[in-house]
Design an enzyme around this catalytic site. Sequence first.
Site, PDB file in Angstrom:
ATOM      1  N   TYR A   1       1.046  -0.984   0.112  1.00 54.22           N
ATOM      2  CA  TYR A   1      -0.006  -0.519  -0.154  1.00 54.22           C
ATOM      3  C   TYR A   1       0.779   1.396   0.240  1.00 54.22           C
ATOM      4  O   TYR A   1       0.549   2.683  -0.791  1.00 54.22           O
ATOM      5  CB  TYR A   1      -0.851   0.069   1.350  1.00 54.22           C
ATOM      6  CG  TYR A   1      -1.499   1.380   1.136  1.00 54.22           C
ATOM      7  CD1 TYR A   1      -1.130   1.896   2.066  1.00 54.22           C
ATOM      8  CD2 TYR A   1      -2.679   1.724   0.891  1.00 54.22           C
ATOM      9  CE1 TYR A   1      -1.629   3.314   3.065  1.00 54.22           C
ATOM     10  CE2 TYR A   1      -3.578   2.726   1.267  1.00 54.22           C
ATOM     11  CZ  TYR A   1      -2.886   3.975   1.695  1.00 54.22           C
ATOM     12  OH  TYR A   1      -3.511   5.014   2.715  1.00 54.22           O
TER      13      TYR A   1
HETATM   14  N1  LIG Z   1      -9.010   7.324   6.344  1.00 55.63           N
HETATM   15  C1  LIG Z   1      -7.668   7.864   6.210  1.00 55.63           C
HETATM   16  O1  LIG Z   1      -8.224   8.424   7.290  1.00 55.63           O
HETATM   17  C2  LIG Z   1      -6.749   8.027   5.702  1.00 55.63           C
HETATM   18  C3  LIG Z   1      -7.311   8.453   4.277  1.00 55.63           C
HETATM   19  N2  LIG Z   1      -6.463   8.523   3.221  1.00 55.63           N
HETATM   20  C4  LIG Z   1      -6.674   8.433   1.929  1.00 55.63           C
HETATM   21  O2  LIG Z   1      -7.326   9.446   1.228  1.00 55.63           O
HETATM   22  C5  LIG Z   1      -8.503   9.151   0.166  1.00 55.63           C
HETATM   23  C6  LIG Z   1     -10.025   8.624   1.102  1.00 55.63           C
HETATM   24  O3  LIG Z   1      -9.580   7.838   2.176  1.00 55.63           O
HETATM   25  P1  LIG Z   1     -11.152   7.386   2.597  1.00 55.63           P
HETATM   26  O4  LIG Z   1     -12.046   7.930   2.187  1.00 55.63           O
HETATM   27  O5  LIG Z   1     -11.108   6.151   4.149  1.00 55.63           O
HETATM   28  O6  LIG Z   1     -10.898   5.638   1.480  1.00 55.63           O
HETATM   29  P2  LIG Z   1     -11.925   3.977   1.109  1.00 55.63           P
HETATM   30  O7  LIG Z   1     -10.993   2.808   2.581  1.00 55.63           O
HETATM   31  O8  LIG Z   1     -13.324   4.753   1.441  1.00 55.63           O
HETATM   32  O9  LIG Z   1     -12.214   3.688  -0.447  1.00 55.63           O
HETATM   33  C7  LIG Z   1     -12.683   4.424  -0.515  1.00 55.63           C
HETATM   34  C8  LIG Z   1     -13.493   4.322  -1.653  1.00 55.63           C
HETATM   35  O10 LIG Z   1     -12.676   2.875  -2.997  1.00 55.63           O
HETATM   36  C9  LIG Z   1     -12.971   2.572  -3.304  1.00 55.63           C
HETATM   37  N3  LIG Z   1     -12.388   1.461  -4.352  1.00 55.63           N
HETATM   38  C10 LIG Z   1     -11.556   0.500  -3.755  1.00 55.63           C
HETATM   39  N4  LIG Z   1     -10.773  -0.098  -4.339  1.00 55.63           N
HETATM   40  C11 LIG Z   1     -11.633  -0.040  -5.199  1.00 55.63           C
HETATM   41  C12 LIG Z   1     -11.959  -0.609  -6.909  1.00 55.63           C
HETATM   42  N5  LIG Z   1     -10.797  -1.326  -7.334  1.00 55.63           N
HETATM   43  N6  LIG Z   1     -12.165   0.017  -8.060  1.00 55.63           N
HETATM   44  C13 LIG Z   1     -13.345   0.983  -8.195  1.00 55.63           C
HETATM   45  N7  LIG Z   1     -13.319   1.454  -6.537  1.00 55.63           N
HETATM   46  C14 LIG Z   1     -12.374   0.901  -5.659  1.00 55.63           C
HETATM   47  C15 LIG Z   1     -14.325   2.154  -2.575  1.00 55.63           C
HETATM   48  O11 LIG Z   1     -15.572   1.780  -3.500  1.00 55.63           O
HETATM   49  P3  LIG Z   1     -16.682   1.310  -2.552  1.00 55.63           P
HETATM   50  O12 LIG Z   1     -16.914   1.339  -1.341  1.00 55.63           O
HETATM   51  O13 LIG Z   1     -16.979   1.677  -4.309  1.00 55.63           O
HETATM   52  O14 LIG Z   1     -16.448  -0.448  -3.130  1.00 55.63           O
HETATM   53  C16 LIG Z   1     -14.413   2.712  -1.874  1.00 55.63           C
HETATM   54  O15 LIG Z   1     -15.247   3.648  -0.790  1.00 55.63           O
HETATM   55  C17 LIG Z   1      -7.829   7.259  -0.155  1.00 55.63           C
HETATM   56  O16 LIG Z   1      -7.114   7.555  -1.603  1.00 55.63           O
HETATM   57  C18 LIG Z   1      -7.100   7.250   1.514  1.00 55.63           C
HETATM   58  O17 LIG Z   1      -5.892   6.231   0.875  1.00 55.63           O
HETATM   59  C19 LIG Z   1      -5.155   8.597   3.438  1.00 55.63           C
HETATM   60  C20 LIG Z   1      -4.420   8.193   4.993  1.00 55.63           C
HETATM   61  C21 LIG Z   1      -5.157   7.979   5.995  1.00 55.63           C
HETATM   62  N1  LIG Z   2      -7.949   2.859   1.686  1.00 51.66           N
HETATM   63  C1  LIG Z   2      -8.144   3.734   2.880  1.00 51.66           C
HETATM   64  N2  LIG Z   2      -6.597   5.012   2.868  1.00 51.66           N
HETATM   65  C2  LIG Z   2      -6.768   4.417   4.158  1.00 51.66           C
HETATM   66  C3  LIG Z   2      -7.455   4.388   5.009  1.00 51.66           C
HETATM   67  C4  LIG Z   2      -8.567   3.787   5.176  1.00 51.66           C
HETATM   68  O1  LIG Z   2      -9.436   3.625   6.043  1.00 51.66           O
HETATM   69  N3  LIG Z   2      -8.906   3.865   3.623  1.00 51.66           N
HETATM   70  N4  LIG Z   2      -6.867   4.409   6.845  1.00 51.66           N
HETATM   71  C5  LIG Z   2      -5.732   4.605   6.826  1.00 51.66           C
HETATM   72  C6  LIG Z   2      -5.941   5.118   8.462  1.00 51.66           C
HETATM   73  O2  LIG Z   2      -6.332   5.936   8.734  1.00 51.66           O
HETATM   74  C7  LIG Z   2      -4.305   5.501   9.153  1.00 51.66           C
HETATM   75  O3  LIG Z   2      -3.772   6.060   7.838  1.00 51.66           O
HETATM   76  C8  LIG Z   2      -4.622   5.329  11.160  1.00 51.66           C
HETATM   77  O4  LIG Z   2      -4.794   4.697  10.942  1.00 51.66           O
HETATM   78  C9  LIG Z   2      -4.789   5.441   6.214  1.00 51.66           C
HETATM   79  N5  LIG Z   2      -5.692   4.955   4.578  1.00 51.66           N
END
Ligand SMILES: NC(=O)C1=CN([C@@H]2O[C@H](COP(=O)(O)OP(=O)(O)OC[C@H]3O[C@@H](n4cnc5c(N)ncnc54)[C@H](OP(=O)(O)O)[C@@H]3O)[C@@H](O)[C@H]2O)C=CC1
Ligand SMILES: Nc1nc2c(c(=O)[nH]1)N=C([C@H](O)[C@@H](O)CO)CN2
Length: 239
Positions: free
Chosen positions: A151
């Site tokens: 990742y």
């Molecule tokens: N949440 C956090 O604290 C953090 C988030 N981030 C980054 O910020 C962004 C948003 O985070 P977050 O809202 O938690 O994201 P999520 O984990 O909720 O993922 C967002 C969406 O990505 C879609 N997805 C995953 N794989 C595929 C695929 N193969 N094809 C199409 N769609 C796909 C899923 O769709 P579906 O649900 O419809 O299957 C999901 O709803 C991400 O890029 C994440 O890596 C980075 C650090 C911390």
């Molecule tokens: N696709 C996602 N990426 C990440 C997520 C997630 O929920 N979906 N969450 C994290 C965490 O917040 C991590 O940064 C600390 O727990 C990272 N990326």
Amino acid sequence: MDHAIIITGGSQRLGLALAKALHSKLTPVIITYRTERASLVELKNLGITCVQADFSSDEGIAAFSQYVKNHCSSLSAIVHNASDWLAENTETPPSLIMKAMMQIHVQTPYQLNLAFQPLLERFHQETNRAANVIHLTDYVVDKGSKKHIAYAASKAALANLTLSFSALLAPKVKVNSIAPSLLMFNIDDSDSYKEKTLKKSLMQIAPGEMEGVEAVQYLLKSRYITGHTLHLDGGRHLA
Ligand SMILES: NC(=O)C1=CN([C@@H]2O[C@H](COP(=O)(O)OP(=O)(O)OC[C@H]3O[C@@H](n4cnc5c(N)ncnc54)[C@H](OP(=O)(O)O)[C@@H]3O)[C@@H](O)[C@H]2O)C=CC1
Ligand SMILES: Nc1nc2c(c(=O)[nH]1)N=C([C@H](O)[C@@H](O)CO)CN2
């Protein structure tokens, strides 16, 4: 649709908050989703276009690309938000984990940015304002992650795409990354995990989706920032 904003992975969490915040008559939002969710009803009622797309295959990327080319005459922005947070595990061969991580975090943004370059540049031609590409990366780009190795590597590659595409597409298109460390927890995160994670930053909070929404809005409003990363990390690098 003119001047559309594309948000990949827009049916939950950050993508859902972005779709609701950015949608307007002048900049209609198109979200992609993979899984059917109740949130899609609310988005469609708001006039947001919801397109089912699974980017785990190049065919899925191509199908979405064709949809956009058939329905959009220009794009004001694309936010590459779709992501899977896969950890290494004993059930899945490392080769498949790395393949899946590179597919969603690198192949998808790479192929869609190249496919949509003419539509992004047409926005600039029509408005004399730069269009925007935003890559959601992660704090672990600069630190690595011993539990999410593939990742982290794929997000680091995505951060590098920001550098290449900002040079390629300037001045008609700006390209930036947003690198959160923690925005929001997941529903199955334990209290002990949450407590441990919050202590990793100076601010010791999970700021929520709006922290990411406001960072996207800041980049969309800027006429000058390109090739950079906005770090949403609560001072974790100093903790
Ligand atoms: N949440 C956090 O604290 C953090 C988030 N981030 C980054 O910020 C962004 C948003 O985070 P977050 O809202 O938690 O994201 P999520 O984990 O909720 O993922 C967002 C969406 O990505 C879609 N997805 C995953 N794989 C595929 C695929 N193969 N094809 C199409 N769609 C796909 C899923 O769709 P579906 O649900 O419809 O299957 C999901 O709803 C991400 O890029 C994440 O890596 C980075 C650090 C911390
Ligand atoms: N696709 C996602 N990426 C990440 C997520 C997630 O929920 N979906 N969450 C994290 C965490 O917040 C991590 O940064 C600390 O727990 C990272 N990326």
